[in-house]
Design a protein around this motif. Structure first.
Motif, PDB file in Angstrom:
ATOM      1  N   TRP A  51       0.798  -1.218   0.000  1.00 25.79           N
ATOM      2  CA  TRP A  51       0.000   0.000   0.000  1.00 25.79           C
ATOM      3  C   TRP A  51       0.836   1.277   0.000  1.00 25.79           C
ATOM      4  CZ3 TRP A  51      -5.066  -0.778  -0.683  1.00 25.79           C
ATOM      5  CH2 TRP A  51      -5.603  -2.016  -0.320  1.00 25.79           C
ATOM      6  N   ALA A  52       0.315   2.289  -0.677  1.00 27.04           N
ATOM      7  CA  ALA A  52       0.807   3.662  -0.568  1.00 27.04           C
ATOM      8  C   ALA A  52      -0.217   4.459   0.242  1.00 27.04           C
ATOM      9  CB  ALA A  52       0.965   4.280  -1.960  1.00 27.04           C
ATOM     10  N   VAL A  53       0.162   5.680   0.605  1.00 30.06           N
ATOM     11  CA  VAL A  53      -0.740   6.574   1.333  1.00 30.06           C
ATOM     12  C   VAL A  53      -1.398   7.525   0.337  1.00 30.06           C
ATOM     13  CG1 VAL A  53      -0.921   8.330   3.144  1.00 30.06           C
ATOM     14  CG2 VAL A  53       0.668   6.403   3.411  1.00 30.06           C
ATOM     15  N   LYS A  54      -2.703   7.590   0.390  1.00 32.54           N
ATOM     16  CA  LYS A  54      -3.476   8.318  -0.619  1.00 32.54           C
ATOM     17  C   LYS A  54      -3.022   9.765  -0.779  1.00 32.54           C
ATOM     18  CE  LYS A  54      -8.199   9.941  -1.542  1.00 32.54           C
ATOM     19  NZ  LYS A  54      -9.604   9.901  -1.086  1.00 32.54           N
ATOM     20  N   TYR A  55      -2.901  10.507   0.328  1.00 29.94           N
ATOM     21  CA  TYR A  55      -2.614  11.935   0.163  1.00 29.94           C
ATOM     22  C   TYR A  55      -1.193  12.182  -0.326  1.00 29.94           C
ATOM     23  CZ  TYR A  55      -0.103  12.494   4.659  1.00 29.94           C
ATOM     24  OH  TYR A  55       0.801  12.416   5.697  1.00 29.94           O
ATOM     25  N   ARG A  56      -0.278  11.226  -0.071  1.00 32.35           N
ATOM     26  CA  ARG A  56       1.068  11.357  -0.629  1.00 32.35           C
ATOM     27  C   ARG A  56       1.034  11.149  -2.149  1.00 32.35           C
ATOM     28  NH1 ARG A  56       3.886  14.180   3.076  1.00 32.35           N
ATOM     29  NH2 ARG A  56       3.893  13.148   5.110  1.00 32.35           N
TER      30      ARG A  56
END
Length: 198
Positions: free
Chosen positions: A102-107
């Motif tokens: 997973w990545a972080v959405k806002y990044r």
């Protein structure tokens, strides 16, 4: 009882955010994928010749451009036309990437905002499964991958548009606002959003 409830709540949030990614995903890509450089071609002076710059990420390319022309600026995002629909050849989009973390959405949204308005043509080496990490911050990466057996040139503006599709359709409503996904193009290339060690 209250202490147990607090512990359980914190444990649930941690579980929702996911555990650490497997060690073999240090660059964000499963076995069989390789990471290469990007080449950008475009004008860096009004009326001047096209120039090419190569680097491991678009920020590295931008640094080279500014070294060559410190007065260079990208067009205003609000006045830069997106790639016409007729030039997009979007194929299917999947959010089910079993071998990606997973990545972080806002990044990722920060990466999209940075890539918007980046005019010019972009080049990637022949594939298959050859990728360039075009943007990455705080372990959240945008990859551009080529599955053709020949090198590829595309309009750089497509990156932000395809990545936005992934964010819009693949974000998870959990405490850490995770996102991962892959948008394919019918010209046999794709954009991947997921974890990377950066």
């Amino acid at each position: 009882m209250k202490s147990f409830s607090l512990f359980f709540s914190l444990f649930s949030m941690a579980a929702a955010a996911g555990t650490s990614p497997p060690a073999y995903l240090s660059n964000g890509l499963p076995s069989g994928y390789t990471i290469g450089d990007i080449t950008w071609k475009g004008n860096i002076t009004n009326g001047g010749p096209e120039m090419s710059f190569t680097g491991p990420s678009f920020r590295d390319i931008e640094a080279q451009i500014l070294q060559a022309n410190p007065n260079f600026t990208w067009p205003d995002q609000n006045t830069t036309d997106s790639v016409p629909f007729s030039e997009k050849k979007q194929d299917f989009l999947t959010c089910d990437l079993a071998n990606f973390w997973w990545a972080v959405k806002y990044r990722i949204q920060d990466g999209i905002n940075y890539l918007k308005g980046k005019t010019g043509r972009c080049y990637i080496e022949a594939g298959p499964k050859v990728c360039s990490r075009i943007s990455c911050s705080y372990h959240s990466a945008i990859f551009w991958c080529n599955d053709n057996d020949a090198p590829l040139w595309i309009d750089c503006n497509l990156w932000s548009q395809y990545t936005q599709n992934i964010v819009d359709q693949c974000s998870v409503d959990n405490p850490s606002q995770d996102v991962k996904g892959q948008q394919f193009d019918s010209d046999n290339w794709n954009i991947i959003v997921g974890y990377s060690d950066c």
